[in-house]
Structure formats: structure tokens, C-alpha cells
Motif scaffolding. Sequence first.
Motif, PDB file in Angstrom:
ATOM      1  N   VAL A 187       0.826  -1.201   0.000  1.00 46.00           N
ATOM      2  CA  VAL A 187       0.000   0.000   0.000  1.00 46.00           C
ATOM      3  C   VAL A 187       0.864   1.255   0.000  1.00 46.00           C
ATOM      4  N   SER A 188       1.875   1.282   0.862  1.00 42.77           N
ATOM      5  CA  SER A 188       2.729   2.476   0.947  1.00 42.77           C
ATOM      6  C   SER A 188       3.552   2.664  -0.317  1.00 42.77           C
ATOM      7  N   GLN A 189       4.084   1.581  -0.872  1.00 45.50           N
ATOM      8  CA  GLN A 189       4.882   1.691  -2.089  1.00 45.50           C
ATOM      9  C   GLN A 189       4.037   2.162  -3.259  1.00 45.50           C
ATOM     10  N   ARG A 190       2.849   1.592  -3.399  1.00 42.26           N
ATOM     11  CA  ARG A 190       1.988   2.003  -4.505  1.00 42.26           C
ATOM     12  C   ARG A 190       1.561   3.460  -4.362  1.00 42.26           C
ATOM     13  N   LEU A 191       1.288   3.903  -3.128  1.00 40.59           N
ATOM     14  CA  LEU A 191       0.864   5.278  -2.919  1.00 40.59           C
ATOM     15  C   LEU A 191       1.986   6.257  -3.249  1.00 40.59           C
ATOM     16  N   VAL A 192       3.196   5.950  -2.792  1.00 40.91           N
ATOM     17  CA  VAL A 192       4.324   6.838  -3.061  1.00 40.91           C
ATOM     18  C   VAL A 192       4.642   6.857  -4.559  1.00 40.91           C
ATOM     19  N   ARG A 193       4.614   5.691  -5.185  1.00 43.28           N
ATOM     20  CA  ARG A 193       4.937   5.616  -6.619  1.00 43.28           C
ATOM     21  C   ARG A 193       3.896   6.368  -7.456  1.00 43.28           C
ATOM     22  N   THR A 194       2.622   6.160  -7.145  1.00 46.06           N
ATOM     23  CA  THR A 194       1.577   6.834  -7.908  1.00 46.06           C
ATOM     24  C   THR A 194       1.620   8.339  -7.706  1.00 46.06           C
ATOM     25  N   THR A 195       1.867   8.772  -6.477  1.00 43.45           N
ATOM     26  CA  THR A 195       1.977  10.204  -6.221  1.00 43.45           C
ATOM     27  C   THR A 195       3.118  10.822  -7.012  1.00 43.45           C
ATOM     28  N   ALA A 196       4.248  10.118  -7.055  1.00 41.09           N
ATOM     29  CA  ALA A 196       5.393  10.637  -7.812  1.00 41.09           C
ATOM     30  C   ALA A 196       5.096  10.691  -9.303  1.00 41.09           C
ATOM     31  N   LEU A 197       4.438   9.649  -9.828  1.00 40.62           N
ATOM     32  CA  LEU A 197       4.143   9.603 -11.257  1.00 40.62           C
ATOM     33  C   LEU A 197       3.076  10.617 -11.671  1.00 40.62           C
ATOM     34  N   LEU A 198       2.255  11.057 -10.724  1.00 39.66           N
ATOM     35  CA  LEU A 198       1.240  12.048 -11.041  1.00 39.66           C
ATOM     36  C   LEU A 198       1.730  13.474 -10.822  1.00 39.66           C
ATOM     37  N   VAL A 199       2.410  13.703  -9.720  1.00 39.69           N
ATOM     38  CA  VAL A 199       2.773  15.071  -9.345  1.00 39.69           C
ATOM     39  C   VAL A 199       4.007  15.547 -10.099  1.00 39.69           C
ATOM     40  N   ILE A 200       5.046  14.714 -10.163  1.00 38.19           N
ATOM     41  CA  ILE A 200       6.310  15.166 -10.758  1.00 38.19           C
ATOM     42  C   ILE A 200       6.154  15.537 -12.231  1.00 38.19           C
ATOM     43  N   PRO A 201       5.549  14.680 -13.094  1.00 41.97           N
ATOM     44  CA  PRO A 201       5.374  15.111 -14.490  1.00 41.97           C
ATOM     45  C   PRO A 201       4.515  16.358 -14.633  1.00 41.97           C
TER      46      PRO A 201
END
Length: 345
Positions: free
Chosen positions: A58-72
Motif C-alpha cells: 500500500v505504501s509503495q503504490r501510494l508513493v509511486r503513484t503520487t510521484a508519477l502524477l505530481v512530478i510530471p
Amino acid sequence: MPRVLALLTLLAAPLHAFRSPLAPRRALAPLRKFAPAKRFVAAVDAPPPPSPLAADVVSQRLVRTTALLVIPSLVVGALTFALFPTICRSMRGFLGVATLSVLSGDQGQFIQNFLAVIGILFSLLIGNTYAFCYNQQVQIYGALFQEVSVAKSLLEQATLVCQGRPSYSSVLDCVQSYVDRDLKRVDLPPAAVLSARPRDDPLEAIMWMTSVGTPSAIYDTVRDLRAARGERLGAMQRKLPPLHFGLLFLLGFLELCSFPLLSAGASMNFGPGVLVVEGAMFALMSGALMLTLGVVIQLWRPRGSAYSTDAALAIMIKGLEEELNARRKEIDAAGDLPPAKRYPS
């Protein structure tokens, strides 16, 4: 020219993060006499990747998705804000003052009609895409819960039928093999998993070990488990090709193209200070479009996202494996039974 190449590289970097994990290059090769099915047999028989804890998933998916949405989105917004005045000045020199004055006035409402048509097409396509991907996630959750429930029923029936017999341990091993080689294999394309049947089917082995002459009551449960497995694989199969999302990006880009034209003409009447305000608004709109497209793409991804079913599947498999381990401990506590005889096939 080097600046243009560097700009294109920066723009392509965030889009590369949205690539599909189940679309390797070799999968695009033409089929030759069902050769990929043989290749995927070895992949299914191979041991599954190690399963992390459900909380870690859960934590890995949340951090990864947040990075893939916010950073680009931030990168695209910052680039458009920095390049917006340069683009407007370049258009002023390329198109000329007279052309830009006509475009900024938009007396024929050409730009307004262009924005309306592109906006309607973009909204229609991305709205339907979001609804389709969300409904697919709902179907995947329902299929997973159904399949795990039937698998637990199979485990309970096998315990009632085989408890105290030499084949009990082998039946538990078959259930564990089904969990490891089929239920956990979300890293393989569902169509390949369904077409490339493993050499030793654990469900078929369970029916052989629990049936004497005629199929037992476990046969109906195995049949239901196969049907639930087919629904799960069918729900997890991607229906939208990557070209669909390429069209979404193209429509979003076309919708943004008209704003520099209007701003270049307006800056001649109101001064260059207008470009700063319009550039900020243009950057916010570009970042918002990138964020919206990123959400839809994350819904489209079969795994590796906070929107996917990885966390729920990890929790369900953990409970099933705990039941298997508890039954193995009961076998060890009751004493070693003679092994089941294996007859040559």
C-alpha cells in the motif's frame, strides 16, 4: 537546435514513466505457430516474484503513484511557464503583426470554434476512458473476491475429504502451487496465462487425488474455481491499446496550441506584462491536463499503481496462505503419515 533537442527530451521523460509494465517489445512480434504460448509455459512454471507485506504494498503504490502524477505535472507546468513568453515572441516574428492582430480579435470566432470542438472531443474521450477504466477495476475486485472465496471453499472441502489420509499433504501442496503459479502471477499477461496451461495442473491433481472411480463433490468446486479464474483473467486483460492514450495526449496538445496564438496578439495591445499572467494560467492548465491524463493512465495500468488491486490481492493471498500453513502445522502435530503412492503415468 541543441536547445530544441533538450526540450524534447525533457518533455518525453515524464511520458516515459507512464509506459505499460505488460507490454514488452518482444510481445509486439508477429505470432508464429503459437510459439509465444510455449514461451509463456516456462514463465508460468517459473517461481513468482517475492510478495511483500500488504502494508508495504500500500505504501509503495501510494508513493509511486503520487510521484508519477505530481512530478510530471510540475515539470510540464514549469516548462510551459518558462517557455510561454519565448513561444509567443517567436510566433510574433513568424506570423507577423497583422496576422496576430486578426487572430487576437477573433472576429470570425475561428479560435473560439476550434477550442470548442477540440474541448468537446477531449472531454468526451477522456470521460469515457475514465469510466471504462474505473468499471474495469470494479470488475477485477469482484472477480478476485469471488476466486479467493471459491479457493477457500476448495481448501475446506479438501480438508474434510482428505484429513487423516496420506494424500492430505499433497493436496495442500497443490493448493499452494495454484496460489503461487496462478493467483499471484499478475506480472504476466492474462491471455498468455490462460492459453499457456502449466504442465502439471494443480487443480486437476486435486481431482485425481480426491476421486475414486467417479468425480467427488470437489469437482463442482474446482469447476467453479476455474470459472472464477476465467472471470478474473478476463477482467484483468487490457481492452484499450496504448494508441488510445496517444490520441488523448494529441487532443490535449491541440487544445493548448491556440492559447499562445491569442496571447501573442494580446501582448501587442496590452504590453509584454500580460504574458506573465497568461503564462502562469497556461502553466496551471497544462499541469492540470497532465495530471488528469496521468490519473486515467494509472487506472489503466493492471498493476504497480495505487489504483490497482495489488494491495487487496496481497491481503487476500496472505489470509489464504495462513490457512494453508495452519493446516500443515496440524499435520505435523498429528504425526508423520506415510506418503501417498505415486503411480507412473
